[in-house]
Scaffold this motif. Structure first.
Motif, short mmCIF file in Angstrom:
data_model
loop_
_atom_site.label_atom_id
_atom_site.label_comp_id
_atom_site.label_asym_id
_atom_site.label_seq_id
_atom_site.Cartn_x
_atom_site.Cartn_y
_atom_site.Cartn_z
N SER B 54 15.20 44.74 9.42
CA SER B 54 15.84 45.53 8.60
C SER B 54 14.51 45.64 7.55
CB SER B 54 17.00 45.66 8.01
OG SER B 54 17.17 44.78 7.09
N LYS B 56 15.30 44.93 4.39
CA LYS B 56 15.72 43.87 3.52
C LYS B 56 14.51 42.66 3.72
CE LYS B 56 18.63 40.67 5.97
NZ LYS B 56 20.05 40.27 6.17
N ASP B 57 14.00 42.41 4.86
CA ASP B 57 12.87 41.25 5.14
C ASP B 57 11.89 41.58 4.02
OD1 ASP B 57 14.37 41.35 7.48
OD2 ASP B 57 12.69 40.76 8.69
N ASP B 96 18.80 52.19 6.08
CA ASP B 96 18.12 50.88 5.65
C ASP B 96 17.88 50.95 4.13
OD1 ASP B 96 18.39 49.73 7.83
OD2 ASP B 96 16.06 49.32 8.24
N MET B 100 19.41 48.91 0.83
CA MET B 100 18.77 48.33 -0.33
C MET B 100 19.45 48.36 -1.76
SD MET B 100 16.42 46.63 0.86
CE MET B 100 15.69 45.90 -0.60
N LEU B 103 21.98 45.67 -1.80
CA LEU B 103 21.42 44.57 -2.17
C LEU B 103 21.10 44.48 -3.53
CD1 LEU B 103 18.88 43.70 0.68
CD2 LEU B 103 21.25 42.83 0.25
N TYR B 117 13.69 38.48 -6.16
CA TYR B 117 14.17 40.02 -5.64
C TYR B 117 13.56 41.00 -6.65
CZ TYR B 117 17.08 43.58 -3.85
OH TYR B 117 17.59 44.76 -3.18
N ARG B 121 11.51 44.03 -5.72
CA ARG B 121 11.74 45.39 -5.75
C ARG B 121 10.90 46.40 -6.77
NH1 ARG B 121 14.38 48.91 -3.19
NH2 ARG B 121 16.11 49.42 -4.00
N PRO B 244 21.23 44.75 7.48
CA PRO B 244 20.35 45.01 6.34
C PRO B 244 20.98 44.76 4.93
CG PRO B 244 21.19 47.20 7.20
CD PRO B 244 21.49 46.26 8.23
N THR B 245 22.16 44.46 5.11
CA THR B 245 23.05 44.21 3.83
C THR B 245 23.33 42.79 3.78
OG1 THR B 245 25.15 44.97 4.55
CG2 THR B 245 23.93 46.68 3.90
N HIS B 247 23.49 39.19 2.88
CA HIS B 247 22.56 38.38 1.87
C HIS B 247 22.86 36.96 1.66
CE1 HIS B 247 25.92 40.50 -0.08
NE2 HIS B 247 25.86 39.22 -0.83
N TRP B 266 17.73 32.63 4.79
CA TRP B 266 19.01 33.24 5.00
C TRP B 266 19.77 32.23 5.59
CZ3 TRP B 266 16.82 37.69 8.43
CH2 TRP B 266 15.78 38.43 7.62
#
Lengths: 324, 338
Positions: B54, B56-57, B96, B100, B103, B117, B121, B244-245, B247, B266
């Motif tokens: 996803s 997220k990567d 996806d 975000m 997250l 992060y 972002r 994707p969520t 964490h 992770w």
């Protein structure tokens, strides 16, 4: 004439009534239309949802470790038995656990069913071009119906990948056989994919595997689904000392995948489950296949990985032709 | 409204790459992964429902170096990571992008924020492509989203014949279009296309929308259903890593002598050592507790804390689970039972 599901249910009822088993492991329908998932029944009522058909299923043998407890580590009393629905691939996996002395054969009631390959619904959807609403199987022809289209497909075309490489289509040692085993399925030993990799130069081969392994997300599904991976404590779960860094660097990926492959070498029953469960489609079967092929060649055995009392890599000979 | 010709996408990516790292869906050995494009701006594909990994990567990578350290002769030297580059993720799916935002709740909200992060972002932009063909695993509509949703995206592209209708969602998105105006064209079409995407149904539909399930789950810590589904669970981390969520992470030092690096990786609540404590005590000793944790986190704890469910219905975990543990199944079952 009773169908196979009915025959199975009758046998399960009988087993529970005679208090022959405390648990039965089979399959039931999952959330999606054609998903078939492991099911556990502790009495006949719980087993009523169980089903046998021709759709893709996971292997069940691995659950026996958890359900029976390992030999020597609190295994169940001999009188407490577990029944399990078994196809050829699962049968080999069960043999693997028995030969590795993880579980005892007498703790099992094996209900065997013949199998000539399972269907991968995803492949049917792909060929149909939409999500199939109905799939009916008639011997070698599969009819897939979607909302818009319907199509006749050769079963061969939508066979589950691992079924194409099947080396055991029958259950040899079942306690109850629901239907006679089919005539020997043609088992074609096909190492062509492995040979393709062998032909590459060292650099090309490294590049190929680097690309595959770098995709790995280290979910350990390949290990967790594998019956040959039956160590009481997996080396990758040991935190002190840490054998495998949690970092997903290329070197660590190679370390993980090589150790995994080496560890099941000679014991891998070629069920193909590791490859099937991999979320990023790493062709683990190629690695396992390479070991299998080499063992067959070097030790002059027909089929490496078939669980037996004496196995090529599990035997010590004083007159070994090669020095240690 | 603008439009972007499909034939101009590579040009756009190449242009953007002058200032930013570009991530796009690419086919690798038959697997569609969201990966970094380096000099291969034609390699993106549209042949996917969802990428295996996803988005997220890109903002919360599987492993990242937090710092390097060296301690020679008691002279401790700490080296922070290099500043991150600008990054653009192209071809993200609406689910996806929505993930975000969840997250963001975790890493940016409250007294403390996650600086790594945050930096990523701030330097990142999401160019989403609406879904033309959701498959049998999709259930974003159960979570107030849709195949054409804009939440979390900077720009959303809506596929039409040989072009995309372009909707700029955020200022960042507007600026990005403005800065590359020569690649976009004016579109005269009415926005009916966009509405179609937004009202599109997914096969699972919104039947498994959790509603007020979080309230009901509060008392269900000992519900036998957890045991039932956990019995199937193999204990791999597949579902949590493709999510994707999800964490959760671990921080570990990798040291050789006095030199080392501290990394964040992770971690998964499905692993047996995830909750293992000093002295070998494990408060979640079996798969039952671990399975319950995953679903309770998504459907109860997260909702309590951030007033949102921690699932966007992307369908990855249900597609990838080898034994059919299905969050929509859990939701439907719990709704019926409670």
């Amino acid at each position: 004439m009773m169908n196979m599901t009915e025959k199975m249910l009758e046998q399960i009822r009988d087993l529970f009534e005679k208090k022959n088993i405390k648990l039965f492991i089979g399959f039931e329908k999952g959330f999606e239309k054609f998903s078939r998932i492991p099911a556990f029944a502790e009495n006949y009522d719980e087993a009523k949802s169980m089903i046998i058909d021709e759709f893709e299923t996971p292997l069940l043998a691995k659950y026996l470790i958890r359900e029976l407890g390992e030999v020597g580590a609190g295994a169940v009393e001999k009188s407490e038995r577990v029944g399990i629905l078994t196809r050829g691939c699962d049968y080999l996996s069960i043999r693997r656990l028995v030969v590795d002395n993880i579980i005892l054969r007498e703790n099992l009631v094996i209900i065997g069913i013949p199998c000539n390959g399972l269907i991968d619904p995803k492949k049917a959807n792909k060929l149909l071009g939409e999500e199939a609403q109905e799939i009916t199987v008639d011997e070698k022809i599969v009819l897939a119906k979607g909302e818009i289209k319907s199509r006749e497909i050769n079963k061969e075309e939508i066979l589950l990948d691992r079924c194409k490489k099947c080396i055991m289509s029958k259950v040899e040692e079942s306690d109850i056989l629901l239907e006679e085993n089919m005539d020997d399925m043609e088992v074609s030993k096909d190492y062509s994919a492995v040979e393709e990799i062998e032909k590459l130069t060292t650099e090309e081969r490294y590049e190929f595997w680097r690309r595959q392994f770098d995709r790995c997300i280290r979910c350990f599904a390949c290990r967790d689904a594998c019956t040959a991976c039956n160590c009481r404590k997996c080396i990758f779960d040991i935190t002190e000392p840490e054998m495998l860094e949690k970092t997903v660097a290329t070197s660590e990926q190679f370390m993980f995948h090589f150790i995994r492959a080496f560890h099941v070498a000679g014991r891998c029953t070629a069920c193909g489950e590791c490859e099937k469960v991999c979320p990023v489609d790493i062709p683990l079967g190629l690695l396992n296949g390479k070991f299998k092929k080499d063992i067959e060649l070097l030790f002059d055995v027909d089929e490496a990985g078939i669980p037996a009392e004496i196995e090529p890599l599990g035997e010590f000979k004083l007159d070994d032709p090669v020095e240690w | 409204m603008d439009k972007l010709l499909r034939s101009n996408v590579s040009r756009l990516l190449k242009k953007l790459s002058e200032h930013a790292e570009i991530y796009a869906p690419t086919m690798e050995d038959g697997v569609c992964v969201l990966s970094k494009l380096v000099n291969n701006y034609d390699d993106w594909t549209l042949d996917y429902v969802r990428t295996t990994n996803s988005v997220k990567d890109i903002f919360f990578p599987q492993n990242e170096e937090i710092m390097r350290y060296k301690n020679a002769n008691n002279d401790l030297n700490i080296e922070p990571p290099k500043p991150f580059k600008e990054r653009v993720a192209f071809g993200v799916r609406p689910c996806d992008a929505a993930a975000m935002l969840l997250l963001d709740n975790v890493f940016l909200e409250g007294e403390f924020y996650d600086s790594y992060y945050k930096e990523r972002r701030e330097k990142g932009a999401l160019i989403t492509i609406a879904c033309e063909k959701p498959d049998q695993y999709c259930f974003c509509t159960s979570f107030h989203s849709s195949p054409g949703a804009t939440e979390g995206s900077d720009i959303v592209l809506y596929p039409a014949d040989d072009y995309f209708l372009v909707v700029a969602v955020t200022d960042k998105g507007k600026k990005l279009i403005k800065a590359n105006a020569e690649i976009f064209e004016n579109a005269t079409e009415k926005s009916g296309i966009v509405e179609n995407y937004k009202s599109m149904k997914t096969p699972i539909g919104n039947n498994c929308s959790p509603g007020e399930l979080n309230e009901k789950l509060k008392n269900e810590f000992d519900n036998p259903y957890w045991k039932k589904i956990a019995r199937r669970c193999l204990g791999c981390g597949n579902c949590t890593f493709v999510c994707p969520t999800c964490h959760c992470f671990a921080v570990c030092d990798v040291a050789r002598g006095c030199d080392g690096k501290r990394t964040r990786t992770w971690d998964s609540c499905k692993f047996q050592d995830f909750f293992l404590m000093a002295g070998d005590h494990n408060p979640r000793p079996t798969q039952v507790e671990r399975t319950r944790q995953r679903f309770m986190h998504k459907l109860n704890y997260f909702k309590e804390k951030y007033d949102k469910y921690q699932c966007v219905g992307c369908g990855r975990c249900v597609e990838k689970c080898p034994v059919g543990v299905h969050i929509a199944d859990v939701i439907t079952h719990m709704k019926e039972e409670l």
